[in-house]
Design a protein around this motif. Structure first.
Motif, PDB file in Angstrom:
ATOM      1  N   ARG B  69       0.834  -1.215   0.000  1.00 29.09           N
ATOM      2  CA  ARG B  69       0.000   0.000   0.000  1.00 29.09           C
ATOM      3  C   ARG B  69       0.863   1.258   0.000  1.00 29.09           C
ATOM      4  O   ARG B  69       0.547   2.236  -0.664  1.00 29.09           O
ATOM      5  N   ASN B  70       1.964   1.195   0.763  1.00 26.57           N
ATOM      6  CA  ASN B  70       2.821   2.372   0.789  1.00 26.57           C
ATOM      7  C   ASN B  70       3.417   2.646  -0.589  1.00 26.57           C
ATOM      8  O   ASN B  70       3.588   3.797  -0.975  1.00 26.57           O
ATOM      9  N   PHE B  73       0.776   4.396  -2.555  1.00 24.93           N
ATOM     10  CA  PHE B  73       0.664   5.787  -2.111  1.00 24.93           C
ATOM     11  C   PHE B  73       1.836   6.607  -2.630  1.00 24.93           C
ATOM     12  O   PHE B  73       1.681   7.761  -3.012  1.00 24.93           O
ATOM     13  N   ALA B  78       0.690  10.586  -2.639  1.00 20.94           N
ATOM     14  CA  ALA B  78      -0.050  10.953  -1.433  1.00 20.94           C
ATOM     15  C   ALA B  78       0.611  10.320  -0.233  1.00 20.94           C
ATOM     16  O   ALA B  78       1.184   9.254  -0.317  1.00 20.94           O
ATOM     17  N   GLY B  80      -0.125   8.427   2.523  1.00 19.10           N
ATOM     18  CA  GLY B  80      -1.245   7.649   3.041  1.00 19.10           C
ATOM     19  C   GLY B  80      -0.881   6.763   4.197  1.00 19.10           C
ATOM     20  O   GLY B  80      -1.490   5.745   4.419  1.00 19.10           O
ATOM     21  N   VAL B  81       0.125   7.158   4.915  1.00 20.41           N
ATOM     22  CA  VAL B  81       0.563   6.306   6.008  1.00 20.41           C
ATOM     23  C   VAL B  81      -0.501   6.230   7.097  1.00 20.41           C
ATOM     24  O   VAL B  81      -1.043   7.242   7.507  1.00 20.41           O
ATOM     25  N   ALA B  82      -0.798   5.041   7.491  1.00 23.14           N
ATOM     26  CA  ALA B  82      -1.819   4.867   8.516  1.00 23.14           C
ATOM     27  C   ALA B  82      -1.356   5.502   9.814  1.00 23.14           C
ATOM     28  O   ALA B  82      -0.178   5.495  10.123  1.00 23.14           O
TER      29      ALA B  82
END
Lengths: 197, 596
Positions: B69-70, B73, B78, B80-82
């Motif tokens: 996911r990273n 992102f 973006a 988008g780090v949780a």
């Protein structure tokens, strides 16, 4: 209550990154699995899955929640995998291949009695299935994958593959018959189950 | 050879999928009754369908990963780090920066406010020191004061003010491989890997390194902040929540008769009950649903588990069989994996090594080891001795496997659960007993085969019990089947009631963290019975009691706390395969480690 994928997609269109993350969490596995089946190697699968999400993100504002998100998702993913597979084939020097979807048709011969269910327990057996699946013509493989592995209805598959229902029905049926033919070797006696590594 | 009828043959797949009109379906139904050839064709198509689905379940089980996911992102530009714990995340980011030098992979640098730069730099330095510490086993000990790592971090020490992608040339960006390659092997260190599995292996190696760094950082923090904390966990503790919980258990007033010399008593929870809701997803379900991703750990003594779910915890039971990787494993203690948590779980191996493979993922968990093995693992980890060790565990496994499936020479416990004859036998027994365990206050059961009480398994509430019931019960039933003709008659209800009633009077030992939960262990006053419970803060999630120390476990050895209370999480070793997890206190070499 959990947001539906369609709602999440609308939020993504408004720039909601948390929604995008959630959407990825839900669909990452499906994307990689689908892509893996298309390419047969992890690296390409990972790449294609990644690119799919990037496209989804960039096209979120154009997404109209008239169709189910899953249909949209598999359309984007399917197009991407097809494009890449073709590009790879061209690079490999095979040129465009004429699909033989409508040419071949083995009629399923009925065995005498009911055969035992095929087994996929050993590495060898899995390899056989893998080969059989990868040797299917593209359309047959894609339609069958969407049905068997992703659980889509014929109508959804038709939407994803931009085909009509009759074609989808034919592809799935032919795909199964070909595999039945190829996998007959797998049907074996019960003891084979024990030989799982 | 008969051919299916041309009129219906093209419709048979659609018929199988429920995609024909109702009228046509009815017509085909009717036709199939009289036509052998078409019926056989349908059966064949159905077989293909099943084979494909089963194959797929084996073939393409991908775990979701934050790394993936990273990377997305990073590409969409973006951040988008949780929202993780701030410091931990920053350390991970810094650790990742550090890793770029060596491994080369992309990661999003978190947005930093200008005033955070100093903090960030300090952190980068800290990670540098951590990494140096990590290298220590390899480096010569005397020279470690000078930090060999400084040069590597320098170019990356000052990030751009806004989130920026730091991307070393990433193999993930390369175009797809031109042709499907058969089996190409590559040498990596002293191991050979299938080329297509290499990226997966590399990712996991990197993640493992970061995890090790994180854990070391946590330990450092704990060491800094937790000197006073150490005193609060002193032995003179208030009554253990586990003791209180055990005190609220009753053997249900029933008069079920034994079946084939096997008896099962429902255990009820009396007294005030908290809301009845499932506390944790069972390990097997979590793996099947890709909530839990389990991969090879730093050594054969552990695996790395990541909970990818945002809400639900996962409960791994001591004895859970993890199938996959280079070798199947058995979890050595109850571990509660919180949403988003990543940690290492101590394991034994329980099967033959897969040769010529480079798999690192554990793909499924069919079953739970039999109670004798679970008792062994529990005794080992919990309180009794310095550990039975892998060799002794292997012997016990092969005894069990031999007793249950004489045809199998493979030694993996996983085979027990995929053996059809055994499964049938187990299902038959389970059907007899499962009905008894349905009452709303039933939270567990006691199980006896012959005169022997094999164990008492209880969960924090009925809902959690229901989730785990089939798995746990099946493990006991397997043991009963292995005993063939159990000796003696099952004890009376009052005997079991006494065992349960005695449990809260046991000696309870210092608690230790296990995942996001707390593991509390106890030993009966008479020295025979022992067990443990896993708690989510003060609420018991699962507890188990065994009535006797399994043969072969040295019960006279040290019985101190199971590990140093300073060890907040089971630390991971940063080295490669087989480097050994040096930091686990009692993993085989020493006795139970006493609190310092």
């Amino acid at each position: 209550l959990a947001d539906t994928d369609e709602l999440l997609m609308r939020k993504v269109a408004r720039g909601d990154l948390a929604a995008f993350r959630l959407l990825m969490e839900r669909w990452e596995g499906a994307a990689k699995r689908y892509a893996y089946r298309s390419f047969g190697d992890y690296q390409s699968a990972e790449d294609a899955a990644q690119e799919t999400f990037i496209r989804l993100f960039r096209s979120a504002s154009r997404y109209e929640p008239t169709a189910k998100f899953s249909t949209y998702f598999y359309t984007v993913l399917g197009n991407l995998c097809r494009d890449r597979a073709r590009a790879a084939k061209r690079r490999a020097g095979h040129g465009e291949q004429v699909e033989d979807v409508f040419v071949l048709d083995e009629t399923v011969a009925a065995p005498e009695g009911l055969s035992p269910e095929p087994r996929v327990e050993t590495e060898e057996e899995r390899l056989l299935v893998r080969e059989a699946v990868s040797e299917l013509p593209e359309k047959l493989r894609e339609a069958l994958s969407l049905r068997e592995f992703e659980g889509l209805s014929y109508l959804e598959i038709a939407a994803v593959m931009q085909a009509n229902l009759g074609e989808v029905k034919t592809w799935i049926h032919r795909g199964r018959k070909r595999l039945a033919h190829r996998l007959r070797r797998l049907a074996g006696p019960e003891e084979r189950r024990e030989s799982r590594p | 050879v008969n051919h299916p009828c041309p009129r219906f043959e093209p419709e048979l797949s659609a018929y199988l999928d429920g995609e024909t009109s109702a009228a046509l379906a009815a017509e085909i139904d009717e036709h199939l009754r009289g036509c052998d050839a078409c019926r056989a064709a349908v059966a064949q198509l159905r077989d293909v369908s099943r084979t494909l689905r089963r194959w797929d379940a084996h073939e393409t089980r991908y775990a979701a990963s934050t790394g993936f996911r990273n990377r997305v992102f990073a590409k969409v530009g973006a951040d988008g780090v949780a929202p993780r714990s701030d410091v931990v995340w920053r350390i991970a980011a810094a650790a990742a920066l550090v890793a770029v030098g060596a491994g080369g992979f992309a990661l999003v640098v978190p947005r930093l406010r200008p005033d955070e730069h100093a903090q960030y730099e300090a952190l980068a330095e800290e990670v540098g020191a951590l990494k140096a510490a990590l290298r220590e086993p390899r480096a010569a000990a005397p020279g470690r004061a000078s930090d060999p790592f400084v040069q590597e971090t320098t170019p990356l020490a000052r990030p751009e003010p806004l989130g920026r992608v730091v991307a070393a040339p990433d193999s993930a960006d390369a175009p797809p491989a031109p042709q499907p390659v058969a089996e190409i092997w590559e040498q990596r260190g002293d191991e050979r890997f299938l080329r297509e599995a290499l990226p997966e292996h590399d990712t996991y190696t990197r993640e493992r390194r970061i995890l090790a760094l994180e854990e070391q950082a946590q330990k450092m923090q704990a060491a800094l902040a937790g000197k006073q904390g150490r005193e609060t966990s002193a032995p003179a503790a208030p009554p253990s929540p586990l003791a209180t919980f055990l005190g609220e258990l009753r053997v249900a007033e029933t008069n079920f008769s034994p079946y084939e010399q096997v008896q099962v008593w429902p255990i009820e929870l009396v007294g005030p009950r908290s809301a009845d809701r499932s506390r944790a997803v069972p390990c097997a379900d979590a793996i099947a649903q890709e909530i839990l991703a389990v991969t090879e750990g730093a050594s054969r003594e552990s695996v790395v588990a990541v909970n990818n779910d945002a809400k639900r915890s996962v409960l791994v039971l001591a004895g859970d069989v993890l199938a996959g990787g280079k070798q199947d494993r058995v979890a050595r203690e109850d571990v509660l994996v919180a949403p988003g948590q990543r940690l290492s779980i101590p394991t034994y191996t329980c099967g033959r090594e897969r040769e010529r493979t480079s798999y690192v993922t554990f793909r499924h968990s069919d079953g739970l080891a039999t109670p004798d093995l679970r008792a062994m693992v529990a005794a080992d980890q919990a309180l009794l001795s310095g550990g039975v060790g892998q060799d002794q565990f292997d012997d016990a496994v092969s005894r069990t496997v031999k007793a249950l499936a004489s045809t199998s020479r493979l030694g993996s416990l996983d085979n027990l659960y995929s053996n059809p004859q055994l499964s049938d036998a187990a299902e038959r027994l389970m059907k007899k007993f499962e009905k008894r365990l349905e009452g709303p206050s039933v939270v567990g059961f006691a199980f006896a085969a012959g005169s022997q009480i094999l164990g008492v398994d209880v969960f924090g509430d009925h809902a959690t019990f229901v989730d785990h019931r089939a798995r746990v019960l099946r493990s006991y039933v397997m043991a009963a089947i292995a005993m063939d003709r159990p000796e003696g008659v099952p004890p009376a209800r009052s005997v079991v009631a006494d065992v349960v009633a005695a449990a809260p009077k046991s000696a309870f030992h210092a608690d230790a963290a296990s995942g996001s939960g707390t593991l509390s262990v106890f030993r009966g006053a008479d020295g025979g019975a022992f067990g443990f419970g896993i708690l989510d803060t003060t609420r018991v999630v699962h507890a188990v009691l065994f009535t006797s120390v399994p043969a072969g476990v040295d019960a006279t050895a040290a019985r101190g706390g199971r590990r140093n209370p300073g060890d907040v999480t089971p630390p991971l070793d940063g080295g490669g395969h087989g480097s050994g997890s040096s930091s686990r206190g009692n993993s085989g070499e020493g006795g139970g480690v006493e609190a310092k």
